[in-house]
Scaffold this motif. Structure first.
Motif, PDB file in Angstrom:
ATOM      1  N   ARG A  23       0.827  -1.216   0.000  1.00 37.23           N
ATOM      2  CA  ARG A  23       0.000   0.000   0.000  1.00 37.23           C
ATOM      3  C   ARG A  23       0.860   1.264   0.000  1.00 37.23           C
ATOM      4  NH1 ARG A  23      -4.563  -1.575   4.511  1.00 37.23           N
ATOM      5  NH2 ARG A  23      -5.845  -2.873   3.142  1.00 37.23           N
ATOM      6  N   LEU A  24       1.925   1.251   0.786  1.00 29.13           N
ATOM      7  CA  LEU A  24       2.816   2.410   0.844  1.00 29.13           C
ATOM      8  C   LEU A  24       3.543   2.611  -0.488  1.00 29.13           C
ATOM      9  CD1 LEU A  24       4.251   1.923   4.443  1.00 29.13           C
ATOM     10  CD2 LEU A  24       2.773   3.796   3.670  1.00 29.13           C
TER      11      LEU A  24
ATOM     12  N   TYR B 210       5.783   5.567  -1.423  1.00 28.91           N
ATOM     13  CA  TYR B 210       6.687   5.396  -0.281  1.00 28.91           C
ATOM     14  C   TYR B 210       7.216   3.963  -0.261  1.00 28.91           C
ATOM     15  CZ  TYR B 210       4.358   9.688   1.044  1.00 28.91           C
ATOM     16  OH  TYR B 210       3.851  10.950   1.027  1.00 28.91           O
TER      17      TYR B 210
ATOM     18  N   VAL C 107       2.487   1.863  -3.498  1.00 32.29           N
ATOM     19  CA  VAL C 107       1.533   2.434  -4.453  1.00 32.29           C
ATOM     20  C   VAL C 107       1.396   3.938  -4.241  1.00 32.29           C
ATOM     21  CG1 VAL C 107      -0.934   2.478  -5.055  1.00 32.29           C
ATOM     22  CG2 VAL C 107       0.255   0.302  -4.830  1.00 32.29           C
ATOM     23  N   ARG C 108       1.510   4.388  -3.002  1.00 32.89           N
ATOM     24  CA  ARG C 108       1.378   5.810  -2.668  1.00 32.89           C
ATOM     25  C   ARG C 108       2.698   6.579  -2.789  1.00 32.89           C
ATOM     26  NH1 ARG C 108      -2.409   2.993  -0.086  1.00 32.89           N
ATOM     27  NH2 ARG C 108      -4.469   3.886   0.224  1.00 32.89           N
TER      28      ARG C 108
END
Length: 143
Positions: free
Chosen positions: A88-89, A94, A91-92
């Motif tokens: 998830r990070l 990070y 994809v954002r």
């Protein structure tokens, strides 16, 4: 100190590594640089598993320390849900890599080559083989 050991391993892999001040480090224990790449490393010497919240904390430290990537190194393991969190990070924007105890130990073994007393004692074939192994591992190490 474990931070110094981690920095030494990454230096052996071709990074400039700086251990930050131990207090007020803004969540990053080691800063790695290679070219334009700047990586923040969080180091935890723990017996307990690293929580998802600790990984999220590294993402925040990446912003504060203006780094492009993060690496979390631990002497233990990561809790369930860690892989989903780093996905998830990533994809954002990070990207964080997780290095647990067995993986770090493998890195340490790859980078610790006994130094000979003189050039005549150098086993050229062993050095070339080790360099090939390290190069292959380095390509797979970071993303």
């Amino acid at each position: 100190m474990f931070e110094e050991t981690v920095a030494s391993v990454f230096r052996s892999l071709g990074y400039e590594a700086t251990v930050t001040a131990y207090s007020g480090d803004d969540g990053v224990d080691v800063i790695l640089q290679k070219g334009k790449e700047r990586i923040g490393v969080q180091v935890k010497r723990h017996r307990n598993s690293i929580s998802v919240e600790q990984i999220r904390s590294l993402a925040g430290a990446m912003i504060v320390n203006d780094v492009t990537k993060g690496i979390f190194v631990t002497t233990s393991k990561f809790e369930r849900g860690s892989a989903r969190t780093i996905d998830r990070l990533r994809v954002r924007g990070y990207p964080i890599e997780l290095i647990d105890a067995p993986r770090f130990f493998d890195m340490l073994k790859l980078t610790q080559i006994d130094a000979p007393e003189s050039f005549e004692q150098v086993d050229i074939q062993r050095c070339l083989s080790s360099m090939k192994t390290i190069d292959e591992h380095q390509r797979n190490l970071l993303f």
